[in-house]
Design an enzyme around this catalytic site. Sequence first.
Site, mmCIF file in Angstrom:
data_model
loop_
_atom_site.group_PDB
_atom_site.id
_atom_site.type_symbol
_atom_site.label_atom_id
_atom_site.label_comp_id
_atom_site.label_asym_id
_atom_site.label_seq_id
_atom_site.Cartn_x
_atom_site.Cartn_y
_atom_site.Cartn_z
ATOM 1 N N ARG A 291 -45.726 -17.580 17.403
ATOM 2 C CA ARG A 291 -46.645 -16.707 16.649
ATOM 3 C C ARG A 291 -45.924 -15.573 15.937
ATOM 4 O O ARG A 291 -46.111 -15.347 14.742
ATOM 5 C CB ARG A 291 -47.686 -16.114 17.607
ATOM 6 N N ILE A 292 -45.077 -14.828 16.682
ATOM 7 C CA ILE A 292 -44.441 -13.640 16.100
ATOM 8 C C ILE A 292 -43.289 -14.033 15.172
ATOM 9 O O ILE A 292 -43.176 -13.525 14.052
ATOM 10 C CB ILE A 292 -43.940 -12.697 17.224
ATOM 11 N N ASP B 58 -35.466 -22.913 16.908
ATOM 12 C CA ASP B 58 -36.444 -23.055 17.987
ATOM 13 C C ASP B 58 -36.386 -24.504 18.468
ATOM 14 O O ASP B 58 -36.896 -25.411 17.800
ATOM 15 C CB ASP B 58 -37.860 -22.717 17.469
ATOM 16 N N CYS C 238 -37.448 -7.456 20.162
ATOM 17 C CA CYS C 238 -38.826 -6.989 20.375
ATOM 18 C C CYS C 238 -39.541 -7.949 21.312
ATOM 19 O O CYS C 238 -40.770 -8.046 21.298
ATOM 20 C CB CYS C 238 -39.592 -6.927 19.055
ATOM 21 N N ARG D 250 -38.533 -9.315 25.190
ATOM 22 C CA ARG D 250 -38.551 -8.787 26.553
ATOM 23 C C ARG D 250 -37.143 -8.323 26.888
ATOM 24 O O ARG D 250 -36.160 -8.951 26.457
ATOM 25 C CB ARG D 250 -38.966 -9.871 27.569
ATOM 26 N N ASP E 291 -36.902 -2.732 21.461
ATOM 27 C CA ASP E 291 -38.233 -2.214 21.817
ATOM 28 C C ASP E 291 -38.498 -2.416 23.305
ATOM 29 O O ASP E 291 -39.475 -1.909 23.831
ATOM 30 C CB ASP E 291 -39.290 -2.964 20.985
ATOM 31 N N GLU F 196 -37.663 -1.144 32.192
ATOM 32 C CA GLU F 196 -38.689 -0.241 31.661
ATOM 33 C C GLU F 196 -39.818 -0.033 32.687
ATOM 34 O O GLU F 196 -40.087 -0.951 33.465
ATOM 35 C CB GLU F 196 -39.233 -0.760 30.317
ATOM 36 N N HIS G 180 -41.275 0.110 23.925
ATOM 37 C CA HIS G 180 -42.168 -1.063 24.007
ATOM 38 C C HIS G 180 -43.482 -0.841 23.254
ATOM 39 O O HIS G 180 -44.565 -0.940 23.843
ATOM 40 C CB HIS G 180 -42.444 -1.433 25.475
ATOM 41 N N GLY H 204 -44.227 -2.585 20.376
ATOM 42 C CA GLY H 204 -44.425 -3.693 19.432
ATOM 43 C C GLY H 204 -45.889 -4.003 19.151
ATOM 44 O O GLY H 204 -46.294 -4.173 18.009
#
Length: 304
Positions: free
Chosen positions: A149-150, A169, A228, A230, A254, A259, A277, A279
């Site tokens: 998606r992103i 991918d 952005c 993990r 990000d 974290e 974080h 995003g």
Amino acid sequence: MSRTALILDPVSSVLAEKLEAAGFRVLDRSADGASEAEYAESDAWIVRSRTKVTADLMAKGKTLRVIGRAGAGTDNIDKDAAAERSVDVLTVPGGNEVAVAELALAFVFALARKFGSGLQSTRDGVWAKSKLMGFEVTGETLGVIGLGRIGRQLAERGHALGMKVLGFDPYLPADATPPAGTQIVSMDELLSKSRFVSVHVPLSEETRGLLGTDQLRSMRKDAFVINCSRGGIVDESALVRALDDGEISGAALDVFVGEPELPKTLVSHPSILAMPHIGGSTVQAQEKIAARLGDSLVEFLSKA
Ligand code: NAD
């Protein structure tokens, strides 16, 4: 008695509006915390990532039937305990793909135009113009790892900006249409050719350290890494080493392994731009997610 939804973390008001319109009672305790009685008597709990829904917390929910997570990840929910208590966990995949892709793109521009040192020197009262020669991203190569998606949203935006876009991918179905203007290549080719490498994959045993010492070493010396996804997908200590040794030019992050603890070596590094974080933190993304979760909860509670 009508069913009650207890909101434990801040979510867009769209969610409460949907539930109330369907006749459910909504208690928003995201600011002040719920009482023992409210935990005990509610049918649905709504969380983002702040509330840790442990087995102990769940034990307070005497009538709890469902936990709605306004987002995709469920790391903060003890799913075994939920299954044991026959509590369903509803998540919302997607809804923030534009927000995250736009952040990655913002990082592309910020790295190209040296926002890190530019903003810092100006704030310090220093006119550092001569040290801030940047470059245009038009014509540069953007490598996108993970075309879900992103990644797709980012690839299409990069192409629209006149960038050359390379994508990798391994799980992309053979008959899937690649994002507009994207050339599918091997990971090695993407790493060796891209000026910007942006990762958009889930964190798994396979992707932890996906960009480690060897991969960073195989990149261009003038390249930038963007994470952005993990924390840990880009190996944090390998990244600092690669920057210190001049193997790559900079990075924007990000997300972090520990974290919300901020790793000092990363966030104070002169070649790293860091954000906490954010995003998915746009008004539109949060409204979309809240609306989708609201619809699923209404459907679930209407049947429960
Ligand atoms: P998605 O599931 O739609 O896409 C992930 C893609 O990664 C898939 O196409 C998959 O085939 C691919 N992939 C898996 N393993 C791979 C590998 N080893 N190499 C290359 N590609 C691989 O997920 P998405 O919605 O695009 O989100 C991607 C990640 O972004 C999420 O898993 C999440 O960790 C992160 N995310 C971060 C924020 C934020 O606030 N920064 C917000 C939302 C999501």
